[in-house]
Design an enzyme around this catalytic site. Structure first.
Site, PDB file in Angstrom:
ATOM      1  N   GLU A  87       0.794  -1.224   0.000  1.00 55.43           N
ATOM      2  CA  GLU A  87       0.000   0.000   0.000  1.00 55.43           C
ATOM      3  C   GLU A  87       0.825   1.271   0.000  1.00 55.43           C
ATOM      4  O   GLU A  87       1.980   1.302   0.400  1.00 55.43           O
ATOM      5  CB  GLU A  87      -0.977  -0.007   1.169  1.00 55.43           C
ATOM      6  CG  GLU A  87      -0.337  -0.394   2.463  1.00 55.43           C
ATOM      7  CD  GLU A  87      -1.351  -0.567   3.575  1.00 55.43           C
ATOM      8  OE1 GLU A  87      -2.276  -1.378   3.413  1.00 55.43           O
ATOM      9  OE2 GLU A  87      -1.216   0.119   4.584  1.00 55.43           O
ATOM     10  N   CYS A 113       3.472   8.490   0.813  1.00 57.81           N
ATOM     11  CA  CYS A 113       4.074   7.544   1.751  1.00 57.81           C
ATOM     12  C   CYS A 113       4.221   6.194   1.040  1.00 57.81           C
ATOM     13  O   CYS A 113       3.222   5.571   0.683  1.00 57.81           O
ATOM     14  CB  CYS A 113       3.138   7.459   2.958  1.00 57.81           C
ATOM     15  SG  CYS A 113       3.613   6.270   4.186  1.00 57.81           S
ATOM     16  N   CYS A 120       7.346  -7.223   6.611  1.00 56.79           N
ATOM     17  CA  CYS A 120       8.528  -6.676   7.284  1.00 56.79           C
ATOM     18  C   CYS A 120       9.095  -7.726   8.226  1.00 56.79           C
ATOM     19  O   CYS A 120       8.361  -8.487   8.832  1.00 56.79           O
ATOM     20  CB  CYS A 120       8.129  -5.427   8.072  1.00 56.79           C
ATOM     21  SG  CYS A 120       9.523  -4.577   8.820  1.00 56.79           S
ATOM     22  N   CYS A 124       7.814  -5.419  14.932  1.00 53.99           N
ATOM     23  CA  CYS A 124       7.410  -4.553  16.048  1.00 53.99           C
ATOM     24  C   CYS A 124       6.015  -4.970  16.543  1.00 53.99           C
ATOM     25  O   CYS A 124       5.130  -5.259  15.741  1.00 53.99           O
ATOM     26  CB  CYS A 124       7.386  -3.093  15.608  1.00 53.99           C
ATOM     27  SG  CYS A 124       8.979  -2.546  14.989  1.00 53.99           S
ATOM     28  N   CYS A 127       2.716  -3.089  15.310  1.00 50.56           N
ATOM     29  CA  CYS A 127       2.573  -2.787  13.884  1.00 50.56           C
ATOM     30  C   CYS A 127       1.848  -3.898  13.135  1.00 50.56           C
ATOM     31  O   CYS A 127       2.224  -5.070  13.219  1.00 50.56           O
ATOM     32  CB  CYS A 127       3.958  -2.557  13.277  1.00 50.56           C
ATOM     33  SG  CYS A 127       3.926  -2.347  11.486  1.00 50.56           S
ATOM     34  N   CYS A 344       0.064   2.077   8.683  1.00 50.50           N
ATOM     35  CA  CYS A 344       0.590   1.138   7.684  1.00 50.50           C
ATOM     36  C   CYS A 344       0.083  -0.277   7.908  1.00 50.50           C
ATOM     37  O   CYS A 344      -0.085  -0.737   9.004  1.00 50.50           O
ATOM     38  CB  CYS A 344       2.115   1.199   7.638  1.00 50.50           C
ATOM     39  SG  CYS A 344       2.927   0.481   9.049  1.00 50.50           S
TER      40      CYS A 344
HETATM   41  N1  SAH Z   1       9.896   0.420   9.036  1.00 51.94           N
HETATM   42  C1  SAH Z   1      10.055   1.811   9.084  1.00 51.94           C
HETATM   43  C2  SAH Z   1       9.129   2.572   8.162  1.00 51.94           C
HETATM   44  C3  SAH Z   1       7.733   2.063   8.077  1.00 51.94           C
HETATM   45  S1  SAH Z   1       6.744   2.120   9.533  1.00 51.94           S
HETATM   46  C4  SAH Z   1       9.900   2.331  10.493  1.00 51.94           C
HETATM   47  O1  SAH Z   1       9.467   1.585  11.365  1.00 51.94           O
HETATM   48  O2  SAH Z   1      10.259   3.485  10.698  1.00 51.94           O
HETATM   49  C5  SAH Z   1       6.064   3.727   9.423  1.00 51.94           C
HETATM   50  C6  SAH Z   1       5.543   4.308  10.733  1.00 51.94           C
HETATM   51  O3  SAH Z   1       4.238   3.779  11.028  1.00 51.94           O
HETATM   52  C7  SAH Z   1       6.442   3.981  11.928  1.00 51.94           C
HETATM   53  O4  SAH Z   1       6.853   5.158  12.597  1.00 51.94           O
HETATM   54  C8  SAH Z   1       5.545   3.139  12.768  1.00 51.94           C
HETATM   55  O5  SAH Z   1       5.857   3.276  14.086  1.00 51.94           O
HETATM   56  C9  SAH Z   1       4.137   3.638  12.416  1.00 51.94           C
HETATM   57  N2  SAH Z   1       3.076   2.723  12.848  1.00 51.94           N
HETATM   58  C10 SAH Z   1       3.085   1.370  12.828  1.00 51.94           C
HETATM   59  N3  SAH Z   1       1.946   0.874  13.371  1.00 51.94           N
HETATM   60  C11 SAH Z   1       1.199   1.943  13.743  1.00 51.94           C
HETATM   61  C12 SAH Z   1      -0.084   2.094  14.370  1.00 51.94           C
HETATM   62  N4  SAH Z   1      -0.834   1.055  14.706  1.00 51.94           N
HETATM   63  N5  SAH Z   1      -0.522   3.365  14.613  1.00 51.94           N
HETATM   64  C13 SAH Z   1       0.220   4.447  14.247  1.00 51.94           C
HETATM   65  N6  SAH Z   1       1.416   4.363  13.654  1.00 51.94           N
HETATM   66  C14 SAH Z   1       1.914   3.129  13.412  1.00 51.94           C
HETATM   67 FE1  SF4 Z   2       8.565  -3.017  10.237  1.00 53.55          FE
HETATM   68 FE2  SF4 Z   2       6.278  -2.036  11.181  1.00 53.55          FE
HETATM   69 FE3  SF4 Z   2       8.425  -2.131  12.753  1.00 53.55          FE
HETATM   70 FE4  SF4 Z   2       8.374  -0.375  10.697  1.00 53.55          FE
HETATM   71  S1  SF4 Z   2       7.034  -0.376  12.486  1.00 53.55           S
HETATM   72  S2  SF4 Z   2      10.043  -1.748  11.293  1.00 53.55           S
HETATM   73  S3  SF4 Z   2       7.185  -1.592   9.212  1.00 53.55           S
HETATM   74  S4  SF4 Z   2       7.354  -3.912  11.891  1.00 53.55           S
END
Ligand code: SAH
Ligand code: SF4
Length: 356
Positions: A87, A113, A120, A124, A127, A344
């Site tokens: 996406e 974006c 990934c 995390c 996420c 995301c």
């Molecule tokens: N992997 C990279 C870039 C993609 S993630 C990184 O982690 O920086 C992009 C952003 O989306 C990150 O800052 C992440 O913390 C945020 N994100 C992930 N899950 C989320 C959620 N449930 N609510 C708000 N932001 C979220």
């Molecule tokens: Fe990967 Fe999501 Fe962590 Fe970014 S926030 S590094 S996309 S698992």
């Protein structure tokens, strides 16, 4: 999988097509005129069009679904030629400018974006992208295609600059080679001509890769997903912290070349009752001491089954005010596109559930 025209810098394409000046024409049709097919490249000879068609895809992605939010942000779900989905989000930002007579005019500004991987590996816990596991890296062309499609589909002319943030699905520094290639292709004067300073790489903090990116000295901006100020909590949220702890990330940032007029962005995902207290704010100020930083506070965006809570508006304000009072620039990211599940991984999840 066939390579795509979008996989190449102008120099690379010039070494592939004969005579090489044709590469500039192909770039022009692709990135300025946004043509749909090779046949539309009117000034190319017929044999060349046939060769191009045999050997390359023009665009490696198809649009599967588009969702528009009430705040005008738009989320695209794309399909790859091997049937994965990813996406991309278009975020309109209005900027007020004055014309020569001093009248205020609204200028449309766009941020796109982009995703860098399908899924990934970092895992995390907050996420949604992580939940589906890792499928594969995106090619440079698949990264470029996201921006090209969004410009084309929204009639954003070639000369209208957009900003790119690598904040969609995936960890860009875990796919460094293709991401760097995409950055260079975006930057091509005869292509989309997107300045280095308009491109921001967001990373969960792969310190050794931050170093490698820094050594290339491209001029891109850096965003660090910090989210926690002590290693114990950060490890729980982001397993990558076991390999690269907070100190190593901060050291890598300090060594990263950044334009004097610019700042490193620290993203801090605020989760109710977990990292929204004043003690964390205080520690954050200390941690960023000596860095030209700006902090972006993000509301955690809950999804079905998520174990974390959205913080209260009051806590967000207090956190921000503490940072500002202590000399750290801080803004709260207005959650654009909440009604279209714009954090995301969330559109992808929804579509897969709808069609299940
Ligand atoms: N992997 C990279 C870039 C993609 S993630 C990184 O982690 O920086 C992009 C952003 O989306 C990150 O800052 C992440 O913390 C945020 N994100 C992930 N899950 C989320 C959620 N449930 N609510 C708000 N932001 C979220
Ligand atoms: Fe990967 Fe999501 Fe962590 Fe970014 S926030 S590094 S996309 S698992």
């Amino acid at each position: 999988m066939k390579p795509s025209i979008l996989d190449y810098t102008l120099e690379e394409l010039s070494s592939k097509v004969k005579p090489s000046f044709r590469a500039k024409q192909i770039f022009n049709w692709t990135y300025t005129k946004y043509v749909d097919s090779f046949e539309d490249m009117k000034n190319l000879p017929k044999e060349m069009l046939n060769e191009l068609k045999d050997e390359y895809l023009l665009n490696p992605l198809d649009i599967v679904k588009v969702e528009q939010s009430s705040d005008m942000s738009k989320k695209y779900l794309f399909g790859t030629s091997d049937n994965y989905t990813l996406e991309t989000v278009l975020l309109p930002m209005k900027k007020e400018k004055r014309d020569i007579e001093g009248k205020v005019i609204q200028e449309a500004k766009w941020t796109i974006c982009v995703s860098s991987q399908v899924g990934c590996k970092i895992g995390c816990s907050f996420c949604l992208t992580a939940k589906g596991g890792f499928k594969r890296d995106l090619s440079a062309g698949e990264i470029v295609a996201q921006v090209l499609w969004l410009k084309k589909d929204n009639n954003i002319p070639n000369n209208k600059a957009v900003n790119i943030v690598y904040m969609g699905m995936g960890e860009p520094l875990d796919n460094l080679e293709n991401v760097v290639k995409a950055i260079r292709i975006f930057n091509e004067k005869d292509g989309l001509n997107i300045g280095m300073r308009r491109q921001t790489i967001s990373t969960s903090g792969l310190s050794s890769q931050i170093k490698k990116l820094g050594e290339l000295n491209l001029g891109v901006l850096l965003a660090i997903s910090l989210h926690a100020v002590d290693d114990e909590l950060r490890e729980k949220l982001m397993p990558i912290n076991k390999a690269y702890n907070i100190r190593s990330v901060i050291d890598a940032v300090k060594a990263f070349p950044i334009d004097q007029r610019k700042r490193v962005m620290f993203e801090y995902l605020v989760m109710g009752g977990l990292n929204d207290d004043m003690h964390s704010a205080k520690k954050l100020v200390k941690l960023l001491h000596g860095i030209k930083a700006k902090v972006n506070l993000i509301y955690f965006n809950p999804y079905p089954g998520s174990e974390f809570k959205r913080p209260s508006d009051k806590k967000m304000q207090e956190f921000k005010e503490y940072l500002n009072k202590h000399g750290v620039i801080c803004t709260i990211r207005q959650s654009k596109g909440l009604d279209i599940s714009a954090a995301c991984g969330q559109l992808k999840e929804k579509t897969e559930n709808d069609t299940a």
